[in-house]
Design a protein around this motif. Structure first.
Motif, PDB file in Angstrom:
ATOM      1  N   GLY A  12      -0.867 -73.632 -60.484  1.00 28.45           N
ATOM      2  CA  GLY A  12      -0.437 -73.893 -59.120  1.00 28.45           C
ATOM      3  C   GLY A  12      -1.613 -74.263 -58.249  1.00 28.45           C
ATOM      4  N   GLU A  13      -1.306 -74.656 -57.012  1.00 32.71           N
ATOM      5  CA  GLU A  13      -2.365 -75.066 -56.098  1.00 32.71           C
ATOM      6  C   GLU A  13      -1.905 -74.865 -54.666  1.00 32.71           C
ATOM      7  N   THR A  14      -2.880 -74.823 -53.778  1.00 37.88           N
ATOM      8  CA  THR A  14      -2.601 -74.687 -52.359  1.00 37.88           C
ATOM      9  C   THR A  14      -3.770 -75.274 -51.577  1.00 37.88           C
ATOM     10  N   THR A  15      -3.513 -75.620 -50.336  1.00 39.81           N
ATOM     11  CA  THR A  15      -4.575 -76.053 -49.436  1.00 39.81           C
ATOM     12  C   THR A  15      -4.820 -74.923 -48.462  1.00 39.81           C
ATOM     13  N   VAL A  16      -6.041 -74.468 -48.417  1.00 38.30           N
ATOM     14  CA  VAL A  16      -6.429 -73.320 -47.606  1.00 38.30           C
ATOM     15  C   VAL A  16      -6.721 -73.793 -46.191  1.00 38.30           C
ATOM     16  N   ASP A  17      -6.125 -73.118 -45.212  1.00 45.44           N
ATOM     17  CA  ASP A  17      -6.439 -73.453 -43.828  1.00 45.44           C
ATOM     18  C   ASP A  17      -7.332 -72.371 -43.239  1.00 45.44           C
TER      19      ASP A  17
END
Length: 140
Positions: A36-41
């Motif tokens: 999985g993946e995500t964009t960190v804010d």
């Protein structure tokens, strides 16, 4: 009526904050797979990746691109209810990855939650974080 509207608004906002499209792993081939993946804010300091499908992995690691983060820790939750906690306390520069964490044989992962601190960068870019898992197929 006001109570019903308030309860519905609360429920919708809670679901939208927790909503995440689970990653469905379809391949069971030996080797590394992106789970999985995500964009960190710069607002949230934690994330969770849900895993479905061919979810048995022998080890995991986290890859970071676009901007650095300070990976504090992550918890791996297994289908059998067990939890494995990993304390990192490691700044991951870009592009780079965490250490590989062996799970003691292939285990079915339900989800992984991780805690981090976003690090300032001159470009203002957000970090892209990926969770990878190793399949050994040793039990086949």
């Amino acid at each position: 009526m006001k109570k019903l509207v308030l309860v519905l608004l609360l429920a919708v906002s809670s679901v939208s904050m927790l909503a995440q499209k689970p990653k469905v792993v379809t391949s069971d081939k030996t080797g590394w797979h992106k789970i999985g993946e995500t964009t960190v804010d710069f607002k949230n300091e934690s994330d969770q990746i849900l895993v479905l499908g061919a979810d048995r992995f022998a080890s995991v690691k986290i890859k970071v691109t676009d901007a650095p983060i300070n990976l504090i820790s992550f918890d791996i939750f297994f289908e059998n209810g067990e939890k494995y906690s990993v304390t990192e306390g490691q700044e991951i520069k870009i592009p780079a990855e965490s250490k590989t964490v062996a799970l003691g044989g292939e285990k079915s992962i339900k989800s992984v939650s991780f805690r981090y601190q976003t690090l300032g960068n001159s470009t203002g870019k957000k970090a892209h974080v990926e969770l990878w898992g190793m399949k050994t197929n040793a039990d086949k």
